[in-house]
Design a protein around this motif. Structure first.
Motif, short mmCIF file in Angstrom:
data_model
loop_
_atom_site.label_atom_id
_atom_site.label_comp_id
_atom_site.label_asym_id
_atom_site.label_seq_id
_atom_site.Cartn_x
_atom_site.Cartn_y
_atom_site.Cartn_z
N SER A 198 -43.27 -13.26 -17.51
CA SER A 198 -42.41 -13.02 -16.36
C SER A 198 -41.09 -13.75 -16.54
CB SER A 198 -43.08 -13.50 -15.07
OG SER A 198 -44.32 -12.86 -14.84
N GLY A 199 -40.16 -13.47 -15.63
CA GLY A 199 -38.89 -14.17 -15.63
C GLY A 199 -38.63 -14.77 -14.26
N THR A 200 -38.05 -15.97 -14.24
CA THR A 200 -37.71 -16.61 -12.97
C THR A 200 -36.32 -16.18 -12.52
OG1 THR A 200 -36.57 -18.55 -13.92
CG2 THR A 200 -38.98 -18.64 -13.76
N HIS A 201 -35.93 -16.61 -11.34
CA HIS A 201 -34.57 -16.39 -10.86
C HIS A 201 -33.60 -17.20 -11.71
CE1 HIS A 201 -35.86 -15.13 -6.51
NE2 HIS A 201 -36.54 -14.51 -7.45
N ASP A 202 -32.32 -16.80 -11.71
CA ASP A 202 -31.33 -17.59 -12.44
C ASP A 202 -30.87 -18.78 -11.59
OD1 ASP A 202 -29.43 -16.69 -10.61
OD2 ASP A 202 -28.68 -15.11 -11.93
N LEU A 203 -29.94 -19.56 -12.11
CA LEU A 203 -29.50 -20.76 -11.40
C LEU A 203 -28.82 -20.46 -10.08
CD1 LEU A 203 -28.14 -22.98 -14.33
CD2 LEU A 203 -30.28 -23.25 -13.06
N SER A 204 -28.31 -19.23 -9.95
CA SER A 204 -27.65 -18.84 -8.70
C SER A 204 -28.63 -18.24 -7.69
CB SER A 204 -26.53 -17.83 -8.99
OG SER A 204 -25.56 -18.39 -9.85
N GLY A 205 -29.89 -18.15 -8.09
CA GLY A 205 -30.91 -17.61 -7.19
C GLY A 205 -31.09 -16.11 -7.27
N ARG A 229 -49.51 -0.13 -16.04
CA ARG A 229 -50.32 -0.44 -14.85
C ARG A 229 -49.59 -1.40 -13.90
NH1 ARG A 229 -56.47 -2.21 -16.37
NH2 ARG A 229 -56.87 -0.84 -18.14
N TYR A 230 -49.02 -2.46 -14.51
CA TYR A 230 -48.46 -3.56 -13.71
C TYR A 230 -47.05 -3.89 -14.21
CZ TYR A 230 -53.59 -4.01 -13.64
OH TYR A 230 -54.94 -3.76 -13.58
N PRO A 231 -46.06 -3.12 -13.80
CA PRO A 231 -44.71 -3.28 -14.35
C PRO A 231 -43.90 -4.45 -13.78
CG PRO A 231 -44.76 -1.50 -12.75
CD PRO A 231 -46.19 -1.94 -12.92
N ASP A 232 -44.36 -5.08 -12.74
CA ASP A 232 -43.58 -6.16 -12.12
C ASP A 232 -43.55 -7.40 -13.02
OD1 ASP A 232 -42.17 -7.75 -10.42
OD2 ASP A 232 -43.82 -8.09 -9.01
N CYS A 233 -42.34 -7.82 -13.39
CA CYS A 233 -42.17 -8.99 -14.26
C CYS A 233 -41.37 -10.10 -13.59
CB CYS A 233 -41.48 -8.58 -15.56
SG CYS A 233 -42.46 -7.46 -16.59
N THR A 234 -41.28 -10.06 -12.28
CA THR A 234 -40.52 -11.06 -11.55
C THR A 234 -41.46 -12.06 -10.88
OG1 THR A 234 -40.50 -9.74 -9.51
CG2 THR A 234 -38.68 -9.40 -11.05
N VAL A 235 -40.93 -13.24 -10.59
CA VAL A 235 -41.65 -14.23 -9.79
C VAL A 235 -40.71 -14.67 -8.67
CG1 VAL A 235 -43.11 -15.02 -11.68
CG2 VAL A 235 -40.89 -16.13 -11.29
N ASP A 236 -41.25 -15.35 -7.67
CA ASP A 236 -40.39 -15.73 -6.54
C ASP A 236 -39.62 -17.01 -6.84
OD1 ASP A 236 -41.94 -18.09 -5.60
OD2 ASP A 236 -43.47 -16.59 -5.14
N SER A 237 -38.75 -17.37 -5.94
CA SER A 237 -37.83 -18.50 -6.15
C SER A 237 -38.54 -19.85 -6.21
CB SER A 237 -36.77 -18.52 -5.05
OG SER A 237 -37.39 -18.67 -3.77
N SER A 238 -39.77 -19.93 -5.72
CA SER A 238 -40.48 -21.21 -5.72
C SER A 238 -40.79 -21.71 -7.13
CB SER A 238 -41.80 -21.08 -4.93
OG SER A 238 -42.72 -20.25 -5.60
N PHE A 239 -40.74 -20.83 -8.12
CA PHE A 239 -41.07 -21.20 -9.50
C PHE A 239 -40.08 -22.19 -10.11
CE2 PHE A 239 -44.20 -18.06 -9.12
CZ PHE A 239 -45.01 -18.04 -10.23
N THR A 240 -38.89 -22.28 -9.53
CA THR A 240 -37.90 -23.21 -10.06
C THR A 240 -37.29 -24.12 -8.98
OG1 THR A 240 -36.27 -21.41 -9.91
CG2 THR A 240 -37.27 -21.82 -12.07
N GLN A 241 -37.86 -24.11 -7.80
CA GLN A 241 -37.32 -24.96 -6.73
C GLN A 241 -37.57 -26.43 -7.05
OE1 GLN A 241 -39.07 -23.58 -3.08
NE2 GLN A 241 -37.50 -22.02 -2.75
N PRO A 242 -36.51 -27.25 -7.00
CA PRO A 242 -36.60 -28.66 -7.41
C PRO A 242 -37.73 -29.44 -6.77
CG PRO A 242 -34.33 -28.05 -7.04
CD PRO A 242 -35.15 -26.89 -6.59
N ASN A 243 -37.97 -29.26 -5.49
CA ASN A 243 -39.00 -30.04 -4.80
C ASN A 243 -40.41 -29.49 -5.01
OD1 ASN A 243 -37.07 -31.78 -3.75
ND2 ASN A 243 -36.74 -30.48 -1.95
N ASN A 244 -40.50 -28.40 -5.73
CA ASN A 244 -41.80 -27.74 -5.88
C ASN A 244 -42.36 -27.84 -7.30
OD1 ASN A 244 -43.98 -26.05 -4.85
ND2 ASN A 244 -43.12 -24.40 -6.10
#
Length: 275
Positions: A198-205, A229-244
């Motif tokens: 998967s890929g995370t959001h960029d630095l600008s969100g 079957r499962y084409p979605d390769c995105t994850v949500d913003s929590s994957f790179t949130q500093p406090n998380n």
């Protein structure tokens, strides 16, 4: 004149003692030499290539990779190689797969920490059923591995490098494959529906990041059945949130970056891992 009788026992005994000493020294030298020659050198490339093996054929199972009591590594996470049951279970499902219907069927697939624990075991260990393995609660992995002196701990996602493990406070864990120019991370993890890139959001969100584009291209090219079957390769913003998030970086005694993945572009890393 009386001939002196030769005492062969007096001659042979010193010779025998000298032979034993020489043989002993030679054996010790060979043993040490063999140990040196057979000592495994584990690399970042090895770790990431192992981490890619279950991709596209292993579904997400809550509790997968853990033992029956859910207290640590299960059979699969203490075994070298892929489980045949993962592929069989994957083949029995389709695009409507819902992991909630198969909770704790632990031999059919892997959850996030079971997957990371399996990947580490298959890199650092040389035989199955050795030790306690590396399956832990997802949010505890980074600190625990650092405490085990396998590497170092950081709470900054900006320090991420290929091969790093990222724990999330909301109970998820993933492995970094590469860092894109826009700051997005190309990652591999087990998240519903299963083990995928998967890929995370960029630095600008932004969710339409470079890492997402790379992930789509890889999954479509190398794992077409999964991608259909499962084409979605995105994850949500929590994957790179500093406090998380917190990050674990391997030390060179545990994993050597022999191929210099840490200095490569994402394109070069993909070529190295999929060549």
């Amino acid at each position: 004149m009386k001939k002196r009788k030769i005492r062969y026992d007096r001659i042979l005994l010193p010779i025998l003692i000298i032979f034993i000493i020489i043989f002993g020294i030679s054996s010790c030298h060979k043993t040490e030499e063999t140990k040196f020659q057979t000592k495994a050198i584990h690399t970042t490339t090895d770790f990431l290539k192992n981490a890619l093996k279950p991709v596209g054929q292993t579904l997400y199972i809550y509790g997968g990779g853990w033992n029956e009591a859910q207290t640590g590594s299960g059979t699969e996470a203490l075994t070298l190689g892929l489980s045949k049951e993962w592929k069989t279970f994957y083949a029995s499902q389709d695009s409507t797969y819902n992991y909630e219907n198969y909770m704790y069927e632990i031999h059919n697939g892997l959850d996030c920490s079971g997957y990371v624990g399996w990947a580490i075991y298959n890199t650092l260990e040389t035989k199955s059923n050795h030790g306690n393995g590396y399956v832990l609660k997802a949010e505890e992995m980074t600190k625990t591995f650092a405490n085990m002196k396998l590497g170092t701990y950081s709470d900054s996602i900006l320090d991420a490098k290929p091969g790093d493990i990222v724990s999330m406070a909301n109970a998820h864990v993933y492995i970094v494959l590469g860092v894109c120019e826009d700051g997005s991370l190309l990652i591999v993890h087990s998240s519903p529906p299963g083990v995928k890139i998967s890929g995370t959001h960029d630095l600008s969100g932004n969710s339409n990041s470079q890492a997402v584009e790379y992930a789509k291209k890889i999954m479509e090219t190398y794992y077409p059945d999964w991608y259909n079957r499962y084409p979605d390769c995105t994850v949500d913003s929590s994957f790179t949130q500093p406090n998380n998030v917190s990050l674990f970086h391997w030390n060179s005694k545990t994993l050597k970056d022999t191929d210099q993945l840490h200095t490569m572009s994402v394109n070069q890393i993909i070529q190295t891992l999929f060549q």
